[in-house]
Design a protein around this motif. Structure first.
Motif: not given
Length: 862
Positions: A828-847
């Motif tokens: 949770i603290n390392y692997f999942y946090a790393f994926l959350r930090k580097n996955c695509r953020r939501g605001t990219a679509n609506l600009s």
């Protein structure tokens, strides 16, 4: 899925909207309506979000959070329900599925070319390497060895690609979608097997669910459904199976280009004696870079180019095969007698068993054939395979066998050695083109599988570009494309032997095949409900055969193919960690949601200042007020005068029709000005819009919701209700459309086909004459009060909209508690946090401009 998923997409990206309609929903376009009354005691809804039954949101969403609906009668009707969000998908013309019945002759020819280029590239290039890998493990000692190997190849082709995939598995598609996650989605619709508890009963009313409910007399189906839903162990095992199969699909997307290109370029060693293996590797690397660079141009554009090329390739296979049989040995047809398989194993024993790892390569591309089904119809794929692909493949293998009957020493390059001298260079050129096509086929299938897994919460969000404005299923994932290229180059440079790459290839293919066999067996039991004898035979025959093949390839894992196995394990770990973290985060948000009692204590001002404007709070909860909202209240000096909780929810269907997309309801009483909107999307849906268009669509829908709510209250009141009072809808009736969406009988049934901008008085009067409902006896004074209340609220919305809309983004992270196990802390603290930090953020679509964004971080301890 995280809150950012509400924005996921790109300029031509995901998340979602279906087309202007669905090919199979033509009956919904009729204005004509038929009405049937139906008792519905089990769909009573508690309007309070904290209750377990609060999963009934209606297209018009009329219940407040404090209201309660008791038993109802439904009026079931056919006919189209108008939705203000219908314009959302105008940028995606056409329908979500291709209407193959209305295609012209020219379009059918083009579709046939595309089918060859997109679906059959992988299985079509298998003659390049199958015999070479087989005879490297079991050298040819006599002519009968060639006949036995050919017999093994022919019956593998008939058993796996033809009988299993073309005749059976293709029919297990999820509304035209194929692949591992499409099968999982299909099962999820019939049994609640998702580990993330965000299912709603109203989801089953989406027309694209098309549920075939098990009949009561079929206890086997009901028992299986009950066991799947009640057993957490079975749910986890099924998820692990699906994730393992998906990881093998991704691994397949790496090894297919390596194997196809290396084997095609390797033909240079036959034509030019000076060419060495190192030079083959360098040329293959250059070809692979070019191949992955062209992926962004999409399936439609490339399909029209490579379709004719692959047609020429299949004609070459058949022509060379016929030529070699006439020239060298016509007796190879004896291989159709399966007794030669027995003789082959009797003569070669252990070596014959090792040769199975090469034999399975003739069936490579079978899974890609199923995964790429979304681009074409089942019938077109079946006819093309049976009438063209299979005969050409068989002739090609028979021709190679005929040549090897006289030339045992050329078994290491069986295909290119068997090509007639005059045709060698043209065939070498078309073989390399076909190899590039085969690589694209599997890469395209990998993109589709990743998109499906992302939508179902099993893969981190990535940028997904839709390469076709007409067909929504054609996608390109840039990050994954370059990642696959990098791993593919590592494989080519580190494992330069075709035999070792072939072993890794067979391992990846068999992993996906076994997963598909088990999932299709579940579909046969749960959905198709066919005879148990047939199901058992299917499972024993195909899983047994695949396990035998798998035992052969796994025995050679130490020769370098372990790299692919390690890669598949890494991908499995990424998907499992993401799903596990998402599940914990959602469950924690459900546990810590704000209670309605606290909302009432805060009052309509929510314990703070209500500033003019509209706030859109994105969260994942489908029920209850998210805890992040309380964090906003305690962090900000003021909150907007109107707040809408927007939940983007993926349901296990390919597409959700636009008129069934959005569900609305009011949170608390009118004075709070709190609303909830649940937007439901399928894993194939596309959403393309800027933030202005999204805001306009949302406000229009909200206005229609409020008008319809006022109409219901006016029609159902007995003259004593107040516009802000809480109502008891017991004894009222619900209207359920053909898609299953429900709303109160009080709604003027025909008004939805009229202009909803008419004055409320006109609509109410019309409905009184139309429905003759016993509740339609409101006095003129109460109607006037209702009109005034409606106009005040609509005016309030307009003023709030003019002031501006702010996107409230609550970024919720999770951390493991201090007393948690070390492994959980690590995950949770390392692997999942790393994926959350580097996955695509939501605001990219609506600009959304930064001035319209407000973000608050919140950490949950799990």
């Amino acid at each position: 899925m995280a809150e950012e998923s509400s924005f996921d997409g790109s300029e031509k990206e995901e998340i979602a909207s279906s087309g202007n309609g669905l090919g199979d929903l033509g009956s919904m376009d009729s204005i004509e309506s038929r009405w049937v009354t139906q008792d519905d005691d089990d769909d009573s809804v508690n309007g309070v979000d904290d209750s377990d039954d609060d999963d009934e949101f209606y297209g018009t969403g009329l219940e407040s959070e404090d209201e309660e609906i008791s038993e109802h009668h439904r009026l079931i009707r056919t006919g189209r329900r108008v939705d203000s969000f219908d314009v959302e998908a105008l940028e995606v013309p056409g329908v979500s599925r291709i209407d193959y019945e209305d295609l012209t002759v020219g379009r059918r020819v083009l579709l046939a070319f595309q089918t060859l280029g997109v679906v059959f590239g992988d299985v079509g290039t298998s003659p390049l390497y199958t015999f070479s890998v087989m005879f490297s493990k079991s050298p040819v000692k006599e002519r009968e060895d060639v006949i036995g190997a050919l017999s093994l190849v022919l019956y593998t082709l008939l058993l796996i690609p033809l009988i299993k995939y073309v005749l059976v598995v293709l029919w297990a598609n999820d509304d035209g979608e194929g692949g591992t996650f499409a099968l999982y989605s299909l099962i999820s619709r019939h049994a609640k097997i998702s580990l993330i508890p965000n299912q709603l009963r109203s989801d089953t009313r989406i027309s694209s669910f098309r549920l075939k409910v098990p009949c009561p007399e079929l206890e086997r189906s009901l028992n299986l459904k009950e066991k799947l839903e009640n057993s957490l162990v079975l749910k986890k095992l099924l998820l692990v199976l699906v994730l393992a199969g998906t990881s093998m699909v991704i691994a397949d997307g790496v090894v297919t280009p390596a194997m196809s290109v290396m084997s095609a370029v390797g033909g240079l060693k036959v034509g030019v004696d000076a060419v060495e293996q190192d030079q083959v590797v360098m040329i293959s690397v250059a070809f692979l870079v070019i191949l992955f660079s062209l992926q962004k141009y999409g399936t439609s554009k490339m399909g029209l180019v490579v379709g004719p090329a692959l047609l020429i390739w299949f004609c070459c296979l058949a022509g060379i095969g016929i030529h070699n049989m006439l020239k060298y040995d016509r007796s190879v047809y004896r291989a159709f007698n399966p007794i030669h398989i027995y003789y082959f194993f009797k003569r070669n024993s252990v070596n014959a068993w090792y040769a199975l790892g090469g034999c399975i390569l003739c069936a490579t591309g079978s899974e890609a054939l199923f995964a790429d089904l979304c681009y074409f119809s089942v019938r077109s794929v079946q006819l093309t395979f049976v009438c063209l692909v299979l005969p050409c493949l068989m002739l090609g293998y028979m021709g190679q066998a005929a040549y090897l009957m006289e030339n045992h020493t050329d078994a290491s390059q069986a295909f290119f050695s068997s090509v007639p001298g005059a045709a060698f260079w043209p065939v070498l050129f078309i073989a390399n083109v076909a190899a590039l096509i085969a690589s694209r086929t599997m890469t395209t299938a990998t993109f589709s599988c990743i998109k499906q897994s992302t939508a179902l919460g099993c893969f981190p969000r990535l940028k997904i570009i839709h390469t076709s404005r007409k067909f929504m299923g054609q996608i390109y994932i840039p990050v994954l494309n370059w990642f696959l290229l990098a791993v593919c180059l590592v494989v080519v440079c580190s494992i330069s032997s075709i035999n070792e790459i072939g072993n890794a290839y067979g391992m990846a293919e068999l992993g996906v095949m076994m997963t598909t066999t088990i999932l299709v067996t579940l579909i046969m039991l749960l959905i198709w409900q066919i005879n148990i004898v047939i199901v058992t035979a299917f499972l024993i025959v195909f899983l047994g055969v695949e396990l035998i093949f798998f035992s052969s390839v796994i025995a050679s894992v130490g020769d370098g193919s372990w790299i692919i196995l390690v890669f598949a394990v890494i991908m499995f770990g990424i998907m499992y960690v993401w799903n596990y973290g998402s599940k914990l985060r959602y469950e924690t948000e459900v546990e810590q949601k704000m209670s309605m009692d606290l909302m009432r204590e805060l009052g309509s001002n929510l314990g703070t200042i209500r500033a003019p404007g509209i706030g859109l709070l994105y969260n994942e909860l489908v029920k209850g007020v998210p805890a992040i909202f309380g964090h906003f209240l305690t962090t900000l000096p003021a909150i907007h005068s109107m707040v809408i909780f927007v939940c983007i929810k993926y349901v296990p269907v390919p597409v959700v029709p636009q008129n069934e997309r959005f569900l609305f309801r009011r949170v608390c009483t009118k004075s709070y000005h709190l609303f909830r909107c649940i937007a439901r999307y399928g894993y194939k849906d596309v959403r393309k819009e800027n933030h202005q268009a999204f805001e306009q669509l949302l406000i229009e829908s909200l206005e229609k919701f409020i008008r319809r709510e006022a109409q219901e209250r006016s029609l159902e009141s007995d003259g004593h209700n107040d516009s802000d009072s809480e109502e008891d809808f017991s004894g009222s009736t619900l209207v359920m459309g053909p898609n299953g969406s429900m709303y109160s009988m009080g709604v003027p049934l025909l008004s939805e086909y009229r202009n909803l901008n008419k004055p409320i008085t006109e609509l109410t009067t019309s409905s009184n004459h139309t429905n003759r409902h016993p509740f339609d006896t409101s006095s003129e004074s109460s109607v006037s009060e209702a009109e005034q209340s409606l106009e005040r609220e609509l005016s309030f919305i307009h003023k709030a909209k003019e002031i501006g809309v702010v996107y409230l983004l609550g970024h919720g992270d999770i951390r493991a508690r201090k007393d948690s196990w070390f492994v959980k802390k690590l995950v949770i603290n390392y692997f999942y946090a790393f994926l959350r930090k580097n996955c695509r953020r939501g605001t990219a679509n609506l600009s959304v401009p930064q001035s319209h964004l407000m973000k608050v971080d919140m950490t949950y301890m799990v």
